[in-house]
Design an enzyme around this catalytic site. Structure first.
Site, mmCIF file in Angstrom:
data_model
loop_
_atom_site.group_PDB
_atom_site.id
_atom_site.type_symbol
_atom_site.label_atom_id
_atom_site.label_comp_id
_atom_site.label_asym_id
_atom_site.label_seq_id
_atom_site.Cartn_x
_atom_site.Cartn_y
_atom_site.Cartn_z
ATOM 1 N N HIS A 194 79.951 96.299 21.969
ATOM 2 C CA HIS A 194 79.113 95.228 21.434
ATOM 3 C C HIS A 194 77.773 95.213 22.163
ATOM 4 C CE1 HIS A 194 82.810 92.722 20.055
ATOM 5 N NE2 HIS A 194 82.355 93.490 19.077
ATOM 6 N N GLU B 151 84.470 87.553 26.108
ATOM 7 C CA GLU B 151 84.311 88.863 26.732
ATOM 8 C C GLU B 151 83.131 88.819 27.689
ATOM 9 O OE1 GLU B 151 83.908 91.010 23.036
ATOM 10 O OE2 GLU B 151 81.742 91.118 23.205
#
Lengths: 370, 289
Positions: free
Chosen positions: B247, B210
């Site tokens: 995150h 990511e």
């Protein structure tokens, strides 16, 4: 959490980092008082973006008389999307040269990281690599004065400046540790009157460590709706599209945005409802999406720890209590999928099992509503 | 075969009497994990899910010979729990908590390096080795099956999505490992790929990356040495810079961590980078041909 320049300087000043005399200014009248007290000063917009000078957020006032007019040019102005509500008046420096220094964390090396440059005053990304000196810190050893002094020599500094630089890096590393900083940055680090002084400063604190820094003021960054949703404990980012999105897990939520964009749609937000959220938090999250008046709401759930029947119950709860006035696309697979799909079916909502098909349908409905 | 976690590991659960600890102890045991004890100060001598509870890791290691531990304590206590485990001889440590301060994570991984211990996480879903019938983590049990694919991911639910698609396509897994969504975690893509390289049963690797950081770029430098086909899916194509996407580590900062840079690096190194998560299984099937 990013701190405003004046807050960062307060912390650094306390740690013994040389900073110019300065004070906070909220009104044109206070600007006059400030310049009367500290002499010719820079009036600097206190906003959480870089490049303030170029954008007109930093202006000089030579006398107390001209200070109010200068201050009112900046106060209230829009600076890259932020409204300027506060200034910092700081004694004007006679800058001989500009350097750069920062302490941050190198994610890959899993180590604190000191970076310095003989060219300051511009964003460090724009500086030629040859002008930058980098050095990792062994956290078991920490930083002693020799560490920064060696970096100073590598930058071509010597004598007083090298000694001051060594002491400075030691102090900056101390702040990095004591305040759980993500970034301590002095840019430019000015040489004025033959000594180092912090002309500008950034201090970003690790959000996860805020609980042990209760003495630090809280600086909230975000749009009103972002702040509201984060208060619920959910990860949320507002975007400029028209398809509201909820998914479980940060990676899934990012992937859902990507899928919507892939089919030509425009996501209105990022919302991670949590990897194991139960009925209530999920309903709250969904309520937020409804309140944003999107064209379509797209719920994308892969039930691992999250149970599909809980998600279905949350959807039905929101529909009954506040109503969902826009088309709703639900993709539901995984744990208790059957039960969840049946609950929705009884209420006339059909759920998709393929993420691709669901994303495409959400985009189609948004286009139809345009 | 599998990497890092095998059926021989004797596992402790730190924070076993809490809600999450209890639930996942049950799930892990149902999967076959050899959970030999739990830690809950003051509750030593009791049992949870038929597993003995100890007051300290020291007591538990002495009684059970445990060599692995999974941590479920709140983030503020994670550093203490990790050090308690490491100093008492635990050599495989899985850290589930989210929001562990980065400086605590630095201290934990540094100490683990000195001791030669393996830390997975924090902010991870853990590790599962389907062929060994064991897991240390919070992933659902039913979506995996034994097979030739190694999976390493930064994100939990997204990796579930992809692992389940692999399973449904008949492509089982050797080990699925979550690195964790934080900026500083115990494992890098490279450290995990290195394990997959030495595992003869792993014939292809799926990387689920990511935006944020440079872990994927750094990993690309290792792909040649890995010598096995790699399929990568990267999340965050539609994410704006400067925003933290759930995150703590998923943020494009100062031009670093863009999807474009990761995709280019991995593609140039010979990985097959797919655009959407549902394309992974087909790409793996082709790679295995």
């Amino acid at each position: 959490m990013k701190l405003y320049e004046y807050l960062a300087k307060e912390v650094l000043g306390k740690a013994g980092v040389p900073i110019p005399p300065g004070r906070v200014v909220d009104t044109p009248a206070e600007a006059k008082e400030a310049v009367a007290a500290i002499g010719p000063a820079a009036l600097k917009a206190q906003v959480l973006v870089g490049g303030r000078g170029k954008a007109g957020g930093i202006k000089f006032a030579a006398t107390p008389e001209e200070a109010p007019a200068v201050a009112s040019q900046i106060l209230g102005m829009d600076l890259k999307g932020y409204t300027v509500e506060r200034l910092y008046a700081e004694a004007k420096l006679d800058i001989e040269r500009e350097l750069y220094v920062s302490v941050t964390t190198d994610r890959g090396a899993k180590r604190p990281f000191v970076m310095a440059s003989s060219e300051g005053g511009v964003e460090i990304e724009d500086v030629d690599d040859a002008a930058i000196v980098r050095r990792h810190v062994d956290p078991r050893v920490g930083v002693l004065p020799y560490f920064g002094k060696e970096m100073a020599y590598d930058l071509g500094l010597d004598g007083t400046l090298a000694r001051e630089f060594g002491a400075l890096v030691e102090k900056l590393y101390g702040v990095y540790q004591e305040y759980d900083a993500e970034l301590v940055e002095i840019n430019p680090l000015a040489v004025a009157g033959g000594h180092l002084v912090a002309a500008d400063a950034r201090l970003n604190v690790d959000d996860s460590a805020l609980y042990r820094h209760k003495g630090l003021p809280r600086v909230d960054e975000g749009t009103p709706i972002e702040l509201k949703v984060r208060d619920l404990g959910l990860a949320f980012v507002e975007l400029d599209g028209d398809i509201a999105i909820m998914a479980n897990g940060a990676g899934m939520a990012m992937a859902t945005l990507d899928a919507v964009q892939h089919f030509g749609g425009r996501p209105k937000n990022f919302l991670d409802a949590g990897g194991g959220a139960s009925v209530e938090p999920t309903a709250e999250a969904l309520g937020v999406l409804v309140s944003m008046n999107p064209r379509v709401i797209f719920v994308n759930i892969f039930g691992g720890i999250t149970r599909c029947d809980d998600v279905a119950k949350a959807i039905l709860q929101v529909r009954e209590t506040r109503g969902i006035p826009v088309p709703l696309v639900v993709r539901l697979v995984g744990t208790n999928e059957q039960a969840g799909v049946e609950l929705l079916a009884k209420a006339g909502i059909s759920a998709y099992s393929e993420m691709a098909v669901a994303a495409k349908e959400a985009v189609r409905l948004a286009e139809e509503g345009r | 075969m599998a990497i890092m976690l095998t059926r021989h590991h004797k596992i402790l659960v730190q924070g076993m009497t809490g809600n999450q600890g209890q639930f996942h102890t049950r799930q892990m045991r149902a999967y076959g994990s050899n959970v030999v004890g739990g830690i809950s100060p003051g509750k030593g001598g009791t049992e949870v899910e038929g597993v003995p509870v100890f007051n300290s890791v020291r007591d538990a290691v002495r009684e059970t010979g445990a060599d692995a531990s999974i941590v479920f304590v709140p983030a503020a206590f994670a550093k203490d729990a990790a050090f308690e485990a490491l100093e008492n001889g635990i050599r495989l440590l899985v850290m589930i908590p989210e929001h562990v301060p980065v400086q605590d994570s630095i201290a934990i991984v540094t100490r683990a390096e000195d001791l030669g211990a393996t830390v997975i996480g924090p902010n991870t879903f853990g590790i599962i080795s389907p062929g060994e019938g064991t897991k240390m983590g919070i992933m659902p049990n039913h979506i995996y099956k034994p097979g030739p694919v190694g999976v390493v991911a930064r994100s939990g639910t997204l990796s579930y999505e992809i692992a389940f698609a692999l399973t449904n396509a008949g492509l089982g897994q050797t080990t699925v490992l979550g690195m964790g969504g934080d900026p500083v975690v115990g494992q890098t893509f490279i450290s995990v790929l290195h394990h997959f390289k030495s595992d003869p049963d792993t014939r292809a690797v799926v990387m689920v990356g990511e935006i944020g950081g440079r872990a994927e770029e750094e990993a690309s430098l290792y792909l040649k040495e890995l010598g096995k086909p790699v399929v990568a899916y990267l999340a965050g194509r539609a994410s704006p810079p400067g925003k933290r996407m759930g995150h703590a580590g998923a943020i494009i900062e100062r031009g670093v961590g863009t999807l474009d840079s990761k995709e280019k690096a991995l593609t140039a190194a010979g990985a097959r980078v797919v655009t959407m998560p549902w394309e992974v299984a087909d790409a793996v099937r082709e790679a295995l041909r």
